[in-house]
Enzyme design. Structure first.
Site, PDB file in Angstrom:
ATOM      1  N   GLU A  92       0.678  -1.038   0.387  1.00  0.00           N
ATOM      2  CA  GLU A  92      -0.031   0.066   0.036  1.00  0.00           C
ATOM      3  C   GLU A  92       0.887   1.297  -0.116  1.00  0.00           C
ATOM      4  O   GLU A  92       1.917   1.335   0.526  1.00  0.00           O
ATOM      5  CB  GLU A  92      -0.755   0.053   1.248  1.00  0.00           C
ATOM      6  N   CYS A 105       3.383   8.374   0.811  1.00  0.00           N
ATOM      7  CA  CYS A 105       3.768   7.757   1.683  1.00  0.00           C
ATOM      8  C   CYS A 105       4.133   6.299   1.039  1.00  0.00           C
ATOM      9  O   CYS A 105       3.116   5.821   0.603  1.00  0.00           O
ATOM     10  CB  CYS A 105       3.166   7.588   3.118  1.00  0.00           C
ATOM     11  N   CYS A 112       6.867  -6.419   7.761  1.00  0.00           N
ATOM     12  CA  CYS A 112       8.033  -5.897   8.610  1.00  0.00           C
ATOM     13  C   CYS A 112       8.314  -6.763   9.702  1.00  0.00           C
ATOM     14  O   CYS A 112       7.371  -7.339  10.336  1.00  0.00           O
ATOM     15  CB  CYS A 112       7.492  -4.554   8.993  1.00  0.00           C
ATOM     16  N   CYS A 116       7.094  -3.694  16.128  1.00  0.00           N
ATOM     17  CA  CYS A 116       6.655  -2.718  16.988  1.00  0.00           C
ATOM     18  C   CYS A 116       5.354  -2.879  17.442  1.00  0.00           C
ATOM     19  O   CYS A 116       4.437  -3.360  16.623  1.00  0.00           O
ATOM     20  CB  CYS A 116       6.760  -1.228  16.277  1.00  0.00           C
ATOM     21  N   CYS A 119       1.994  -1.499  15.941  1.00  0.00           N
ATOM     22  CA  CYS A 119       1.870  -1.086  14.436  1.00  0.00           C
ATOM     23  C   CYS A 119       1.368  -2.413  13.852  1.00  0.00           C
ATOM     24  O   CYS A 119       1.828  -3.566  14.158  1.00  0.00           O
ATOM     25  CB  CYS A 119       3.240  -0.905  13.988  1.00  0.00           C
ATOM     26  N   GLY A 163       7.101  -1.749   6.002  1.00  0.00           N
ATOM     27  CA  GLY A 163       8.299  -2.075   6.187  1.00  0.00           C
ATOM     28  C   GLY A 163       9.560  -0.902   6.770  1.00  0.00           C
ATOM     29  O   GLY A 163       9.059   0.068   7.078  1.00  0.00           O
ATOM     30  N   SER A 195      12.494   7.082   6.975  1.00  0.00           N
ATOM     31  CA  SER A 195      12.281   6.812   8.144  1.00  0.00           C
ATOM     32  C   SER A 195      12.592   5.425   8.722  1.00  0.00           C
ATOM     33  O   SER A 195      12.289   4.489   7.934  1.00  0.00           O
ATOM     34  CB  SER A 195      10.351   7.000   8.426  1.00  0.00           C
ATOM     35  N   SER A 217      12.003   6.808  14.278  1.00  0.00           N
ATOM     36  CA  SER A 217      10.738   6.502  14.917  1.00  0.00           C
ATOM     37  C   SER A 217      11.292   6.154  16.466  1.00  0.00           C
ATOM     38  O   SER A 217      11.778   5.112  16.702  1.00  0.00           O
ATOM     39  CB  SER A 217       9.969   5.184  14.602  1.00  0.00           C
ATOM     40  N   HIS A 219       9.726   7.464  19.709  1.00  0.00           N
ATOM     41  CA  HIS A 219       8.436   7.064  20.582  1.00  0.00           C
ATOM     42  C   HIS A 219       8.625   7.000  22.040  1.00  0.00           C
ATOM     43  O   HIS A 219       7.649   6.895  22.786  1.00  0.00           O
ATOM     44  CB  HIS A 219       7.869   5.879  20.020  1.00  0.00           C
ATOM     45  N   ASN A 293      -3.416   6.265  16.685  1.00  0.00           N
ATOM     46  CA  ASN A 293      -4.620   6.180  15.942  1.00  0.00           C
ATOM     47  C   ASN A 293      -5.172   4.988  16.473  1.00  0.00           C
ATOM     48  O   ASN A 293      -4.789   3.752  16.506  1.00  0.00           O
ATOM     49  CB  ASN A 293      -4.370   5.867  14.608  1.00  0.00           C
ATOM     50  N   CYS A 336      -0.670   6.337  10.202  1.00  0.00           N
ATOM     51  CA  CYS A 336       0.502   5.799  10.372  1.00  0.00           C
ATOM     52  C   CYS A 336       0.436   4.682  11.354  1.00  0.00           C
ATOM     53  O   CYS A 336      -0.253   4.560  12.240  1.00  0.00           O
ATOM     54  CB  CYS A 336       1.261   6.952  11.403  1.00  0.00           C
TER      55      CYS A 336
HETATM   56 FE1  SF4 Z   1       8.048  -2.090  11.107  1.00  0.00          FE
HETATM   57 FE2  SF4 Z   1       7.701   0.668  10.984  1.00  0.00          FE
HETATM   58 FE3  SF4 Z   1       5.705  -0.924  11.753  1.00  0.00          FE
HETATM   59 FE4  SF4 Z   1       8.042  -0.759  13.275  1.00  0.00          FE
HETATM   60  S1  SF4 Z   1       6.422   0.844  12.716  1.00  0.00           S
HETATM   61  S2  SF4 Z   1       6.745  -2.664  12.707  1.00  0.00           S
HETATM   62  S3  SF4 Z   1       9.400  -0.489  11.572  1.00  0.00           S
HETATM   63  S4  SF4 Z   1       6.583  -0.754   9.823  1.00  0.00           S
END
Ligand code: SF4
Length: 349
Positions: A92, A105, A112, A116, A119, A163, A195, A217, A219, A293, A336
């Site tokens: 996507e 984006c 991935c 995280c 995510c 990814g 990123s 990233s 956080h 989100n 995101c």
């Molecule tokens: Fe992968 Fe980025 Fe999601 Fe972390 S935030 S799992 S690096 S896609």
């Protein structure tokens, strides 16, 4: 032997390849230019190349184009495009209109491996790397769509889709080379942001190879919290990551973007803001605050608005540029951390 996809070559690699076939080296540039022109899908359209050369090219090689299979439009104007790849996997890209600008984006992998905790892409696990042709193909395809819709062009590219771009380093570098090549898609490096969740060994190498903008990233500013959110922190902890940012060969007057997803009662306190200020000392950085989100998969909550604004004020009072980024495309799962595609051999997540 498999035929090469010419869009996986840089211009120099393509030139070397045509020379090996016994063609003159100028053909490399000539073919490269054609590959990135709008609506070119077949060698027969490359009209200033002789028929003999075109049939030799078609016999020994091919080139691919991506076309979105699904297009979903958010109430806020963002558009999510889903592309089905040759092996049936789906990726996507998200187009985000902001005032006078269009930002795209881009995805760099299917799934991935970084896992995280907040995510949705991370829940897919790693499926495979995207080729340079698949990375650039997202940009080329959507560029052509927006031009047909009357826009001038996409202004900014951000590698914040599916990814971890630095985990697909070589293909990313080839893709960036073709995106930035004036004979390719002609994006200025100033308009491209990569990123990363913090793959330290590749951060400096990225900046040395291509002078793109860097986003981290982060956080969380302390290892205890970041370890809970991002498994990568066990290998590349906060201080080392920020040291790698300080060593990044940042072009003049640019700043590293620190991405900070705000999670209620986890990383949103004034104490967290003060620690972040301390950690960012002497780093040319600006902070993007991204209220989480909320979704049905994870229990994380977004902090109340006052709490987010309080955090922002503490950073600003310390002289740090801190932008509050409104969530875009959350109604179409394009925001995101929400990209997790259907039909990658699994049921929709
Ligand atoms: Fe992968 Fe980025 Fe999601 Fe972390 S935030 S799992 S690096 S896609």
């Amino acid at each position: 032997m498999d035929k090469p996809n010419l869009k996986n070559f840089t211009q120099q690699e393509l030139t070397d390849w045509v020379v090996q076939l016994g063609m003159k080296s100028f053909r490399g540039k000539q073919i490269f230019c054609w590959l990135y022109r709008p609506d070119i899908t077949d060698f027969s359209q490359m009209t200033d190349i002789s028929k003999e050369v075109r049939s030799q090219l078609a016999e020994k090689s091919f080139f691919s184009n991506l076309q979105p299979e699904i297009e979903e439009r958010s109430k806020d104007g963002s558009v999510k495009y889903a592309f089905r790849l040759e092996d049936g996997k789906v990726i996507e890209s998200v187009l985000i209109p902001e005032e006078e600008r269009l930002t795209l984006c881009v995805s760099s992998q299917v799934g991935c491996a970084m896992g995280c905790r907040f995510c949705l892409t991370g829940t897919m696990g790693f499926v495979r790397n995207l080729s340079p042709a698949e990375i650039v193909g997202q940009v080329q395809s959507i560029s052509e769509i927006v031009k047909k819709q009357g826009y001038n062009r996409i202004n900014n590219l951000v590698f914040m889709g599916m990814g971890e771009p630095l985990a697909n380093f070589d293909n990313l570098i080839t893709a960036l080379s073709n995106l930035m090549n004036q004979n390719g898609l002609d994006f200025s490096s100033r308009r491209i942001t990569v990123s990363t969740c913090g793959l330290i060994p590749k951060i400096k190498e990225l900046g040395e190879k291509v002078p793109v903008n860097l986003a981290i990233s982060l956080h969380a500013a302390d290892n205890e919290t970041r370890n809970k959110l991002m498994p990568v922190n066990a290998t590349y902890p906060v201080d080392e990551l920020l040291a790698a940012c300080r060593a990044y060969p940042l072009p003049n007057r640019r700043k590293i973007m620190i991405e900070y997803i705000m999670l209620k009662d986890i990383n949103d306190s004034p104490k967290d803001a003060k620690l972040l200020i301390k950690k960012l000392h002497k780093l040319a950085a600006k902070v993007n605050l991204l209220p989480y989100n909320e979704n049905k998969v994870f229990d994380f909550k977004s902090p109340p608005r006052e709490r987010v604004e309080q955090f922002q004020t503490i950073l600003r009072d310390a002289g740090i540029t801190a932008l509050l980024r409104e969530s875009r495309g959350s109604d179409i799962s394009a925001a995101c951390g929400q990209l997790a595609t259907l039909n990658n051999g699994e049921e929709e997540s």
